[in-house]
Design a protein around this motif. Structure first.
Motif, PDB file in Angstrom:
ATOM      1  N   MET A 176       0.775  -1.319  -0.070  1.00 19.65           N
ATOM      2  CA  MET A 176      -0.123   0.160   0.263  1.00 19.65           C
ATOM      3  C   MET A 176       1.083   1.220   0.116  1.00 19.65           C
ATOM      4  O   MET A 176       0.493   2.225  -0.715  1.00 19.65           O
ATOM      5  N   LYS A 219       3.966   1.533  -1.254  1.00 25.45           N
ATOM      6  CA  LYS A 219       4.701   1.706  -2.342  1.00 25.45           C
ATOM      7  C   LYS A 219       3.610   2.284  -3.586  1.00 25.45           C
ATOM      8  O   LYS A 219       3.957   3.146  -4.295  1.00 25.45           O
ATOM      9  N   VAL A 220       2.209   2.035  -3.528  1.00 26.13           N
ATOM     10  CA  VAL A 220       1.349   2.618  -4.279  1.00 26.13           C
ATOM     11  C   VAL A 220       1.054   3.808  -3.977  1.00 26.13           C
ATOM     12  O   VAL A 220       1.099   4.670  -4.955  1.00 26.13           O
ATOM     13  N   GLY A 237       4.104   5.908  -5.439  1.00 20.49           N
ATOM     14  CA  GLY A 237       4.186   5.789  -6.890  1.00 20.49           C
ATOM     15  C   GLY A 237       3.114   6.764  -7.469  1.00 20.49           C
ATOM     16  O   GLY A 237       3.450   7.702  -8.157  1.00 20.49           O
ATOM     17  N   VAL A 238       1.948   7.052  -6.859  1.00 20.57           N
ATOM     18  CA  VAL A 238       0.881   7.898  -7.129  1.00 20.57           C
ATOM     19  C   VAL A 238       1.412   9.323  -6.858  1.00 20.57           C
ATOM     20  O   VAL A 238       1.108  10.228  -7.522  1.00 20.57           O
TER      21      VAL A 238
END
Length: 105
Positions: free
Chosen positions: A1, A3-4, A7-8
């Protein structure tokens, strides 16, 4: 979660930088052309109408400014060259385009 989310966040930052860069380039060209017309050509600011745009051309020619002057039937297109000089690219009169590509200052 995590990492997402990272990234976003990075993606949003890159998009913001892209929009900021475009705004900066348009503002920079518009301001330079406006200052040139006011100081060098002695045209009152109130008579000048400008609209920066992306011309889909290579290099600095991509960032142009459309200029309309009250009392003049022509619509001019200017850009800044690599040396930071104002270039009159072309003008339109009665639907006819005339290419000039002349350094103005």
């Amino acid at each position: 979660m995590k990492k997402v989310l990272i990234g976003v966040s990075i993606l949003l930052i890159l998009i913001a930088f892209g929009f900021g860069y475009v705004k900066y380039k348009k503002y920079n060209v518009e301001n330079a052309v406006l200052n040139y017309l006011i100081t060098e050509e002695s045209i009152p600011k109130e008579k000048i109408h400008t609209e920066p745009f992306i011309a889909n051309m290579p290099g600095n020619e991509n960032w142009m400014v459309k200029v309309e002057i009250e009392g003049d039937s022509k619509t001019y297109s200017y850009y800044l060259n690599k040396e930071g000089k104002i270039v009159l690219d072309s003008y339109i009169e009665d639907g006819d385009v005339t290419i000039i590509d002349k350094v103005m200052n």
